[in-house]
Design a protein around this motif. Sequence first.
Motif, PDB file in Angstrom:
ATOM      1  N   GLY A 370     -48.151   6.827   0.308  1.00  0.00           N
ATOM      2  CA  GLY A 370     -47.740   5.682  -0.510  1.00  0.00           C
ATOM      3  C   GLY A 370     -46.312   5.251  -0.204  1.00  0.00           C
ATOM      4  O   GLY A 370     -45.979   4.067  -0.321  1.00  0.00           O
ATOM      5  N   HIS A 371     -45.466   6.199   0.190  1.00  0.00           N
ATOM      6  CA  HIS A 371     -44.075   5.838   0.491  1.00  0.00           C
ATOM      7  C   HIS A 371     -43.994   4.776   1.579  1.00  0.00           C
ATOM      8  O   HIS A 371     -43.164   3.878   1.515  1.00  0.00           O
ATOM      9  CB  HIS A 371     -43.292   7.085   0.940  1.00  0.00           C
ATOM     10  N   THR A 377     -46.403  -2.709  -1.968  1.00  0.00           N
ATOM     11  CA  THR A 377     -46.701  -2.626  -3.407  1.00  0.00           C
ATOM     12  C   THR A 377     -45.962  -3.722  -4.176  1.00  0.00           C
ATOM     13  O   THR A 377     -46.521  -4.366  -5.057  1.00  0.00           O
ATOM     14  CB  THR A 377     -46.270  -1.247  -3.961  1.00  0.00           C
ATOM     15  N   CYS A 443     -35.363  13.267  -4.861  1.00  0.00           N
ATOM     16  CA  CYS A 443     -36.600  12.645  -5.363  1.00  0.00           C
ATOM     17  C   CYS A 443     -36.318  11.940  -6.687  1.00  0.00           C
ATOM     18  O   CYS A 443     -36.799  10.835  -6.947  1.00  0.00           O
ATOM     19  CB  CYS A 443     -37.703  13.667  -5.619  1.00  0.00           C
ATOM     20  N   CYS A 446     -35.270   8.267  -7.567  1.00  0.00           N
ATOM     21  CA  CYS A 446     -36.323   7.256  -7.770  1.00  0.00           C
ATOM     22  C   CYS A 446     -37.362   7.728  -8.783  1.00  0.00           C
ATOM     23  O   CYS A 446     -37.797   6.957  -9.633  1.00  0.00           O
ATOM     24  CB  CYS A 446     -37.013   6.952  -6.454  1.00  0.00           C
ATOM     25  N   HIS A 447     -37.747   8.980  -8.679  1.00  0.00           N
ATOM     26  CA  HIS A 447     -38.760   9.509  -9.605  1.00  0.00           C
ATOM     27  C   HIS A 447     -38.072   9.954 -10.891  1.00  0.00           C
ATOM     28  O   HIS A 447     -38.028  11.132 -11.212  1.00  0.00           O
ATOM     29  CB  HIS A 447     -39.522  10.671  -8.965  1.00  0.00           C
TER      30      HIS A 447
HETATM   31  C1  HEC Z   1     -36.121   5.851  -2.492  1.00  0.00           C
HETATM   32  C2  HEC Z   1     -36.947   6.164  -3.628  1.00  0.00           C
HETATM   33  C3  HEC Z   1     -37.849   7.374  -3.567  1.00  0.00           C
HETATM   34  C4  HEC Z   1     -37.509   8.672  -3.254  1.00  0.00           C
HETATM   35  C5  HEC Z   1     -36.143   9.217  -2.869  1.00  0.00           C
HETATM   36  C6  HEC Z   1     -38.705   9.436  -3.395  1.00  0.00           C
HETATM   37  N1  HEC Z   1     -39.748   8.631  -3.770  1.00  0.00           N
HETATM   38 FE1  HEC Z   1     -41.666   9.195  -4.019  1.00  0.00          FE
HETATM   39  N2  HEC Z   1     -42.184   7.272  -4.412  1.00  0.00           N
HETATM   40  C7  HEC Z   1     -41.322   6.209  -4.426  1.00  0.00           C
HETATM   41  C8  HEC Z   1     -42.058   4.995  -4.649  1.00  0.00           C
HETATM   42  C9  HEC Z   1     -41.473   3.598  -4.747  1.00  0.00           C
HETATM   43  C10 HEC Z   1     -43.405   5.357  -4.744  1.00  0.00           C
HETATM   44  C11 HEC Z   1     -44.592   4.423  -4.957  1.00  0.00           C
HETATM   45  C12 HEC Z   1     -45.124   4.059  -3.641  1.00  0.00           C
HETATM   46  C13 HEC Z   1     -46.231   3.041  -3.739  1.00  0.00           C
HETATM   47  O1  HEC Z   1     -47.397   3.431  -3.907  1.00  0.00           O
HETATM   48  O2  HEC Z   1     -45.912   1.854  -3.656  1.00  0.00           O
HETATM   49  C14 HEC Z   1     -43.454   6.801  -4.595  1.00  0.00           C
HETATM   50  C15 HEC Z   1     -44.618   7.546  -4.602  1.00  0.00           C
HETATM   51  C16 HEC Z   1     -44.670   8.913  -4.456  1.00  0.00           C
HETATM   52  C17 HEC Z   1     -45.862   9.697  -4.479  1.00  0.00           C
HETATM   53  C18 HEC Z   1     -47.268   9.148  -4.561  1.00  0.00           C
HETATM   54  C19 HEC Z   1     -47.571   8.642  -3.194  1.00  0.00           C
HETATM   55  C20 HEC Z   1     -48.904   9.005  -2.653  1.00  0.00           C
HETATM   56  O3  HEC Z   1     -49.096   8.817  -1.416  1.00  0.00           O
HETATM   57  O4  HEC Z   1     -49.745   9.439  -3.421  1.00  0.00           O
HETATM   58  C21 HEC Z   1     -45.500  11.005  -4.324  1.00  0.00           C
HETATM   59  C22 HEC Z   1     -46.430  12.185  -4.287  1.00  0.00           C
HETATM   60  C23 HEC Z   1     -44.065  11.040  -4.207  1.00  0.00           C
HETATM   61  N3  HEC Z   1     -43.595   9.752  -4.294  1.00  0.00           N
HETATM   62  C24 HEC Z   1     -43.318  12.185  -4.049  1.00  0.00           C
HETATM   63  C25 HEC Z   1     -41.952  12.211  -3.792  1.00  0.00           C
HETATM   64  C26 HEC Z   1     -41.184  13.411  -3.575  1.00  0.00           C
HETATM   65  C27 HEC Z   1     -41.730  14.818  -3.641  1.00  0.00           C
HETATM   66  C28 HEC Z   1     -39.914  13.025  -3.324  1.00  0.00           C
HETATM   67  C29 HEC Z   1     -38.719  13.884  -2.968  1.00  0.00           C
HETATM   68  C30 HEC Z   1     -38.930  14.862  -1.910  1.00  0.00           C
HETATM   69  C31 HEC Z   1     -39.895  11.577  -3.380  1.00  0.00           C
HETATM   70  N4  HEC Z   1     -41.148  11.119  -3.688  1.00  0.00           N
HETATM   71  C32 HEC Z   1     -38.769  10.798  -3.186  1.00  0.00           C
HETATM   72  C33 HEC Z   1     -39.953   6.247  -4.274  1.00  0.00           C
HETATM   73  C34 HEC Z   1     -39.252   7.373  -3.884  1.00  0.00           C
END
Ligand code: HEC
Length: 471
Positions: A370-371, A377, A443, A446-447
């Motif tokens: 998803g990233h 999105t 993480c 954003c999360h």
């Molecule tokens: C720069 C911002 C950002 C960071 C830093 C970030 N994320 Fe995300 N993450 C997002 C966004 C925005 C989405 C939604 C993506 C979409 O579906 O449009 C997401 C979605 C996800 C998902 C669901 C995606 C999927 O393929 O199912 C997971 C799991 C996830 N993040 C894990 C992490 C983890 C673990 C970290 C740290 C190691 C992290 N993220 C760091 C912004 C971030």
Amino acid sequence: MIRLTSQITVLKTCVILSLLLFLFNQGCNSLCGKETEENSNIASYAADIHVVFTGEENGYLEPCGCSEKQLGGFSKRHTLINHLREKDDNLLLLSLGDLTGKVGRQDEIKMETAFESLDLMGYAAHNLGEKDLEMGTDLLGYLSQISNVDLLSSNIVFTAEVLGIKQYVIKEIKTEDTTLSVGILGIVSPELIDSAYQDMEIIDPVVSLTPLLSDLRDKTDILILLSHAEMEESIVIAEACPELDLIISGHLVDRPDLYREKVINTYVIPVGEKGKYVGEITLSPQQKQTGEDEYFNRIPPVIEITPLDERFADSPDIAMLLKIYQQRLADEELLAQVFKSDLPSNLTFIANNDCAACHNKIFKHWEGTGHASAYETLVKAEHEYDPECVECHVIGLNYFTGFETMESTPELKGVGCESCHGAGSDHKETQSSDYGRVSVEICEICHNDEHSSNFEFNDYWQKIKHPREEE
Ligand code: HEC
Ligand code: HEC
Ligand code: HEC
Ligand code: HEC
């Protein structure tokens, strides 16, 4: 230390008391039938007034859609209000203040959009909070001219001419038998103001309210204060101003459904934060024994706090205003004007394809997460020109050499390698193993609670874990 402990005790007592009060009120509601029967013996009854109150949106015009079960938004609010209006055409809609959360061009456009929304929903008055004041008197004066919503502040003295901001508002509400006058006042706590303003002076709330209330007491049947202050301060105001029937208040109260106070005959009720809830108070004023056409508030008000959840559809009218808002952000090209900071040690972002040259297996895997499609999105959600969204859905919006626009930096769209590992220009040269340690904190930039309320590192990382490159 002692002070701290005693404050905590006071806080605990408050919470317990308010819970009791809450339960008591709930009890009252179920006994309502009995109550009105008794009251009908006392004095004639002027029909109910329904006051709907909201506030402290702090820039949240709508839930972002990042997480499930997010509450709030003007579109859902409008649907609820329309629904309430079917029961009572005389709804009195009041806004406590703080429509925006930040300053800058985007918030000016947002303020206009929020105000148009209040106007469309039929709000009577909007009290000025400290965030509204940061928008500047020019914009506030302009808003008061273009809308039917009265802008209100009882404790700000403007030294420059600001058209149309009122010290108080009197609304006439016609019921079957009579017309009731409701006086509405508004204050902002001086404690909340940290900017130095040349063109206004903020007066102590009680000092400014006292003369206004003694004047309004005889002209009105009900007095309501929009108190842009913390509950504690609003309670002090309630003690000093017993003429008030109702104070709508509450900075820092995230569950307004669980907290309220009664000070002698004044109810102090919080609005909650980020526009997640809508409050409705039913007042049942009764005729005074003087026999004149004067009313007062005897029956405890019925208070209902409704969370704006998925039960409420989006109102097409507000959805249209929000669409225009997005269009204005695009037209003014705000993405290209985002404030940028320097990266440390002259690093620059190099984008995912460069990493792919050496980490191909991880790259291929990442492409399926998803990233990688986080920017798409936003396109789907029609928010791809909104800097407040793009920030977390691309690489490095807030830094030089990070994402700017799709035209100038398409390779930096999506949550890429460098969103987590940091700018990679140096590592590309050195291939150092010191590069790119990722901690949970990265993480959580954003999360966070608002955008990913279920985030738990182990669960989440498992879903997107890289394959091992050597295998
Ligand atoms: C720069 C911002 C950002 C960071 C830093 C970030 N994320 Fe995300 N993450 C997002 C966004 C925005 C989405 C939604 C993506 C979409 O579906 O449009 C997401 C979605 C996800 C998902 C669901 C995606 C999927 O393929 O199912 C997971 C799991 C996830 N993040 C894990 C992490 C983890 C673990 C970290 C740290 C190691 C992290 N993220 C760091 C912004 C971030
Ligand atoms: C603070 C960072 C942040 C901001 C700001 C942000 N998002 Fe997100 N967004 C995320 C994260 C993180 C996720 C993934 C949440 C999860 O899966 O737990 C996400 C997920 C989403 C999703 C769901 C993707 C899916 O397929 O499930 C949508 C839609 C979305 N964001 C739209 C927006 C919009 C519209 C805005 C602006 C109003 C916005 N986001 C602002 C971080 C952010
Ligand atoms: C020219 C080849 C090359 C490029 C381009 C490159 N890397 Fe590396 N990277 C390496 C090598 C080789 C290692 C292994 C270093 C070691 O283990 O001694 C490495 C190691 C890493 C590590 C692990 C460090 C550790 O041992 O824990 C991370 C994370 C990483 N790279 C991320 C990236 C990212 C992100 C990019 C793009 C911004 C990138 N790399 C671009 C060659 C490259
Ligand atoms: C959502 C955040 C996130 C994104 C996006 C991300 N990584 Fe990582 N990456 C991590 C984390 C967390 C680790 C540490 C893994 C661990 O401790 O097992 C890691 C580890 C690595 C390593 C070391 C792996 C190993 O086997 O030792 C490399 C290399 C790497 N990432 C490269 C990349 C590249 C290349 C991309 C883009 C295609 C990328 N990463 C995108 C979070 C991310």
